[in-house]
Write an enzyme that holds these catalytic residues in place. Structure first.
Site, PDB file in Angstrom:
ATOM      1  N   THR A 183      -2.412  -4.858  -5.091  1.00  0.00           N
ATOM      2  CA  THR A 183      -1.660  -5.417  -6.207  1.00  0.00           C
ATOM      3  C   THR A 183      -2.587  -5.879  -7.326  1.00  0.00           C
ATOM      4  OG1 THR A 183      -0.302  -7.321  -6.816  1.00  0.00           O
ATOM      5  CG2 THR A 183      -1.676  -7.594  -4.892  1.00  0.00           C
ATOM      6  N   ASP A 184      -2.059  -5.928  -8.545  1.00  0.00           N
ATOM      7  CA  ASP A 184      -2.844  -6.456  -9.671  1.00  0.00           C
ATOM      8  C   ASP A 184      -3.037  -7.969  -9.565  1.00  0.00           C
ATOM      9  OD1 ASP A 184      -0.232  -7.236 -10.255  1.00  0.00           O
ATOM     10  OD2 ASP A 184      -0.199  -6.388 -12.278  1.00  0.00           O
ATOM     11  N   GLU A 185      -2.280  -8.610  -8.666  1.00  0.00           N
ATOM     12  CA  GLU A 185      -2.382 -10.070  -8.559  1.00  0.00           C
ATOM     13  C   GLU A 185      -3.736 -10.534  -8.040  1.00  0.00           C
ATOM     14  OE1 GLU A 185       0.852 -12.056  -6.717  1.00  0.00           O
ATOM     15  OE2 GLU A 185       2.337 -10.765  -7.640  1.00  0.00           O
ATOM     16  N   TYR A 229      -0.480 -15.374  -1.023  1.00  0.00           N
ATOM     17  CA  TYR A 229      -0.228 -13.926  -0.939  1.00  0.00           C
ATOM     18  C   TYR A 229      -1.361 -13.142  -1.606  1.00  0.00           C
ATOM     19  CZ  TYR A 229       1.391  -9.388  -2.627  1.00  0.00           C
ATOM     20  OH  TYR A 229       1.464  -8.048  -2.940  1.00  0.00           O
ATOM     21  N   LYS A 289      -4.225 -10.449  -0.113  1.00  0.00           N
ATOM     22  CA  LYS A 289      -4.377  -9.068  -0.597  1.00  0.00           C
ATOM     23  C   LYS A 289      -5.810  -8.856  -1.090  1.00  0.00           C
ATOM     24  CE  LYS A 289      -1.714  -6.182  -0.788  1.00  0.00           C
ATOM     25  NZ  LYS A 289      -1.267  -5.158   0.195  1.00  0.00           N
TER      26      LYS A 289
HETATM   27  P1  NAD Z   1       8.190  -5.158   1.176  1.00  0.00           P
HETATM   28  O1  NAD Z   1       8.078  -6.585   1.510  1.00  0.00           O
HETATM   29  O2  NAD Z   1       9.440  -4.628   0.576  1.00  0.00           O
HETATM   30  O3  NAD Z   1       7.906  -4.253   2.484  1.00  0.00           O
HETATM   31  C1  NAD Z   1       6.845  -4.520   3.364  1.00  0.00           C
HETATM   32  C2  NAD Z   1       7.059  -3.706   4.623  1.00  0.00           C
HETATM   33  O4  NAD Z   1       5.972  -3.980   5.524  1.00  0.00           O
HETATM   34  C3  NAD Z   1       8.348  -4.034   5.368  1.00  0.00           C
HETATM   35  O5  NAD Z   1       9.001  -2.856   5.751  1.00  0.00           O
HETATM   36  C4  NAD Z   1       7.863  -4.817   6.578  1.00  0.00           C
HETATM   37  O6  NAD Z   1       8.708  -4.684   7.716  1.00  0.00           O
HETATM   38  C5  NAD Z   1       6.504  -4.197   6.815  1.00  0.00           C
HETATM   39  N1  NAD Z   1       5.618  -5.092   7.565  1.00  0.00           N
HETATM   40  C6  NAD Z   1       5.394  -6.411   7.321  1.00  0.00           C
HETATM   41  N2  NAD Z   1       4.545  -6.910   8.235  1.00  0.00           N
HETATM   42  C7  NAD Z   1       4.215  -5.884   9.059  1.00  0.00           C
HETATM   43  C8  NAD Z   1       3.367  -5.762  10.179  1.00  0.00           C
HETATM   44  N3  NAD Z   1       2.685  -6.817  10.656  1.00  0.00           N
HETATM   45  N4  NAD Z   1       3.245  -4.570  10.781  1.00  0.00           N
HETATM   46  C9  NAD Z   1       3.946  -3.477  10.332  1.00  0.00           C
HETATM   47  N5  NAD Z   1       4.776  -3.547   9.267  1.00  0.00           N
HETATM   48  C10 NAD Z   1       4.901  -4.728   8.644  1.00  0.00           C
HETATM   49  O7  NAD Z   1       6.929  -4.844   0.253  1.00  0.00           O
HETATM   50  P2  NAD Z   1       6.746  -3.826  -0.973  1.00  0.00           P
HETATM   51  O8  NAD Z   1       7.165  -4.494  -2.209  1.00  0.00           O
HETATM   52  O9  NAD Z   1       7.320  -2.530  -0.589  1.00  0.00           O
HETATM   53  O10 NAD Z   1       5.146  -3.717  -1.003  1.00  0.00           O
HETATM   54  C11 NAD Z   1       4.475  -2.720  -0.268  1.00  0.00           C
HETATM   55  C12 NAD Z   1       2.979  -2.821  -0.550  1.00  0.00           C
HETATM   56  O11 NAD Z   1       2.743  -2.643  -1.946  1.00  0.00           O
HETATM   57  C13 NAD Z   1       2.375  -4.168  -0.177  1.00  0.00           C
HETATM   58  O12 NAD Z   1       1.097  -3.940   0.384  1.00  0.00           O
HETATM   59  C14 NAD Z   1       2.263  -4.900  -1.507  1.00  0.00           C
HETATM   60  O13 NAD Z   1       1.192  -5.820  -1.490  1.00  0.00           O
HETATM   61  C15 NAD Z   1       1.998  -3.743  -2.446  1.00  0.00           C
HETATM   62  N6  NAD Z   1       2.424  -3.966  -3.843  1.00  0.00           N
HETATM   63  C16 NAD Z   1       3.717  -4.344  -4.124  1.00  0.00           C
HETATM   64  C17 NAD Z   1       4.108  -4.490  -5.453  1.00  0.00           C
HETATM   65  C18 NAD Z   1       5.522  -4.866  -5.819  1.00  0.00           C
HETATM   66  O14 NAD Z   1       5.809  -5.064  -7.005  1.00  0.00           O
HETATM   67  N7  NAD Z   1       6.462  -4.957  -4.885  1.00  0.00           N
HETATM   68  C19 NAD Z   1       3.181  -4.275  -6.481  1.00  0.00           C
HETATM   69  C20 NAD Z   1       1.865  -3.898  -6.150  1.00  0.00           C
HETATM   70  C21 NAD Z   1       1.502  -3.732  -4.827  1.00  0.00           C
HETATM   71  O1  TDX Z   2      14.470 -16.070  -9.372  1.00  0.00           O
HETATM   72  C1  TDX Z   2      13.367 -15.835  -9.878  1.00  0.00           C
HETATM   73  N1  TDX Z   2      13.110 -16.267 -11.143  1.00  0.00           N
HETATM   74  C2  TDX Z   2      11.927 -16.037 -11.778  1.00  0.00           C
HETATM   75  O2  TDX Z   2      11.739 -16.454 -12.926  1.00  0.00           O
HETATM   76  C3  TDX Z   2      12.350 -15.083  -9.176  1.00  0.00           C
HETATM   77  C4  TDX Z   2      12.595 -14.575  -7.788  1.00  0.00           C
HETATM   78  C5  TDX Z   2      11.148 -14.828  -9.836  1.00  0.00           C
HETATM   79  N2  TDX Z   2      10.935 -15.299 -11.088  1.00  0.00           N
HETATM   80  C6  TDX Z   2       9.685 -14.967 -11.786  1.00  0.00           C
HETATM   81  C7  TDX Z   2       8.400 -15.174 -11.028  1.00  0.00           C
HETATM   82  C8  TDX Z   2       7.510 -14.089 -11.620  1.00  0.00           C
HETATM   83  O3  TDX Z   2       6.985 -14.526 -12.861  1.00  0.00           O
HETATM   84  O4  TDX Z   2       9.762 -13.540 -12.009  1.00  0.00           O
HETATM   85  C9  TDX Z   2       8.469 -12.937 -11.892  1.00  0.00           C
HETATM   86  C10 TDX Z   2       8.511 -11.893 -10.786  1.00  0.00           C
HETATM   87  O5  TDX Z   2       8.675 -12.569  -9.552  1.00  0.00           O
HETATM   88  P1  TDX Z   2       8.618 -11.807  -8.135  1.00  0.00           P
HETATM   89  O6  TDX Z   2       9.663 -10.742  -8.093  1.00  0.00           O
HETATM   90  O7  TDX Z   2       8.598 -12.825  -7.061  1.00  0.00           O
HETATM   91  O8  TDX Z   2       7.235 -11.007  -8.245  1.00  0.00           O
HETATM   92  P2  TDX Z   2       5.699 -11.481  -8.435  1.00  0.00           P
HETATM   93  O9  TDX Z   2       5.484 -12.847  -7.939  1.00  0.00           O
HETATM   94  O10 TDX Z   2       5.296 -11.146  -9.839  1.00  0.00           O
HETATM   95  O11 TDX Z   2       4.987 -10.453  -7.399  1.00  0.00           O
HETATM   96  C11 TDX Z   2       5.437  -9.086  -7.306  1.00  0.00           C
HETATM   97  O12 TDX Z   2       4.556  -8.203  -7.965  1.00  0.00           O
HETATM   98  C12 TDX Z   2       3.283  -8.019  -7.393  1.00  0.00           C
HETATM   99  C13 TDX Z   2       5.581  -8.657  -5.846  1.00  0.00           C
HETATM  100  O13 TDX Z   2       6.483  -9.533  -5.188  1.00  0.00           O
HETATM  101  C14 TDX Z   2       4.239  -8.636  -5.165  1.00  0.00           C
HETATM  102  O14 TDX Z   2       4.367  -8.192  -3.836  1.00  0.00           O
HETATM  103  C15 TDX Z   2       3.362  -7.682  -5.927  1.00  0.00           C
HETATM  104  O15 TDX Z   2       2.071  -7.687  -5.386  1.00  0.00           O
END
Ligand code: NAD
Ligand code: TDX
Length: 332
Positions: free
Chosen positions: A121-123, A148, A152
């Site tokens: 992630t960019d975080e 989190y 990462k």
């Molecule tokens: P998500 O939370 O929707 O899904 C995560 C999945 O991992 C789930 O299916 C969960 O059951 C599985 N999991 C959790 N713990 C586990 C374990 N111990 N063993 C096996 N499986 C396990 O997450 P997502 O949003 O799909 O993110 C997927 C990946 O992409 C993550 O590594 C996250 O850091 C990265 N990522 C997400 C975002 C975003 O915006 N969502 C952005 C950048 C990077």
């Molecule tokens: O109800 C809300 N109101 C609100 O203002 C929620 C749930 C979030 N927010 C804000 C927090 C953040 O500034 O919105 C933005 C996005 O929030 P999230 O969806 O929780 O995402 P963020 O914390 O930015 O992280 C996401 O992007 C990077 C993913 O959850 C991570 O897994 C990924 O790595």
């Protein structure tokens, strides 16, 4: 990439990625997923059974992971605990899955000389000021803010150390905020869409002026395939689609698309340590690997996402009540 192991393949991005791989490549896919609250078997249910297997288990279970890795030629690692808010409440599963799970996978990949792509992630770069002209690049120093993002960051460091010390064949990508189908209702965009669908108001943390850089999950998937097919071993690629928007602007657009007044939202308690702004410079991925996002129109992508949640109520409704109860307990 004939036999692909996808950890976390039943999660939001994982399921979209697996669907993309089945549609655009000839690979046979095994999903390893613990099926936590964030997973969805339904997101994989309509895929051809001769192309996909689901193994239910923990990526931190070395006895399970070692033989599974040995039976594949490529691993894409997405399994993680992913919600920042939850990591503030209880960081334990974040350390166990994101750090220990990645370590467990690295040991197996090293032993069996299997190609790894690590999805991050960019975080890990912390945040930028609202008025900073800079964006994150592959050279930005790590400065994670939340439990989190710290886990990462730790997993990225482990991957780089295994590449340098043990010659692991691995790549890393750091992507910005994803939106699209199958995202859990705890996350920002699905939460606000489903709040409006249930007749309530969207909720913005703090002043709602934080900025996220949105990318459609399908574009993240095509970037991952480009890195698997053409990425250079040992390299990191930032993935983003020039989608910077304030949370307030996203909510206003959502309200307009859903036929409600644009200021019909609430400001609620802020997130502790809330990152102000993320922004990705993805020139390396575009120039080196020729990748381009397909969803360049955020409004069209968001409108499609609203339609999807409207027509998939039976999928998200069972998770909505508990999710909102947890937020309500924190005044969010
Ligand atoms: P998500 O939370 O929707 O899904 C995560 C999945 O991992 C789930 O299916 C969960 O059951 C599985 N999991 C959790 N713990 C586990 C374990 N111990 N063993 C096996 N499986 C396990 O997450 P997502 O949003 O799909 O993110 C997927 C990946 O992409 C993550 O590594 C996250 O850091 C990265 N990522 C997400 C975002 C975003 O915006 N969502 C952005 C950048 C990077
Ligand atoms: O109800 C809300 N109101 C609100 O203002 C929620 C749930 C979030 N927010 C804000 C927090 C953040 O500034 O919105 C933005 C996005 O929030 P999230 O969806 O929780 O995402 P963020 O914390 O930015 O992280 C996401 O992007 C990077 C993913 O959850 C991570 O897994 C990924 O790595």
């Amino acid at each position: 990439m004939d036999r692909l192991l996808v950890t976390g393949g039943a999660g939001f991005i994982g399921a979209n990625f697996v669907r993309h791989v089945i549609e655009h490549t000839d690979a046979r896919v095994t999903v390893l997923d613990k099926l936590t609250y964030a997973a969805s078997r339904e997101a994989l249910a309509d895929l051809p059974p001769d192309r996909i297997d689901l193994v239910i288990g923990d990526v931190a279970d070395a006895g399970l992971v070692d033989p599974l890795v040995a039976a594949h030629d490529t691993v894409v690692h997405l399994a993680a605990e992913t919600h920042n808010d939850s990591s503030l409440d209880d960081p334990t599963p974040f350390v166990m899955t994101n750090v220990v799970g990645t370590f467990t996978l690295l040991q197996a990949v090293r032993k069996h000389d299997v190609r790894l792509h690590h999805v991050s992630t960019d975080e890990v770069y912390g945040d930028l000021a609202l008025d900073d002209p800079k964006r994150f690049t592959e050279d930005t120093p790590y400065r994670p803010s939340s439990p989190y993002s710290a886990t990462k960051a730790g997993s990225d460091h482990l991957v780089r150390a295994w590449v340098r010390s043990f010659g692991l064949r691995a790549t890393i990508s750091n992507c910005s905020n994803n939106y699209g189908h199958w995202q859990h209702v705890e996350k920002f965009i699905p939460r606000q869409i489903t709040e409006v669908l249930e007749g309530r108001r969207p909720r913005l943390y703090g002043d709602g002026r934080q900025v996220r850089d949105w990318i459609h999950a399908d574009d993240h998937s095509s970037a991952l395939v480009a890195i698997l097919e053409r990425g250079r071993i040992g390299e990191t690629y930032l993935v983003g689609a020039d989608g910077e928007r304030s949370n307030r602007d996203v909510v206003r657009l959502l309200l307009r698309l859903m036929g409600r007044p644009e200021d019909d939202f609430e400001l609620v308690n802020d997130r502790a340590g809330h990152d102000v702004r993320y922004a990705i410079e993805s020139g390396k991925l575009r120039l080196e690997l020729g990748w381009q996002p397909r969803f360049s129109d955020f409004e069209a992508g968001l409108s499609d996402t609203v339609d999807w949640y409207r027509s998939h109520r039976q999928w998200w409704a069972p998770h909505k009540r508990a999710t909102e109860a947890a937020y309500a307990a924190k005044g969010q």
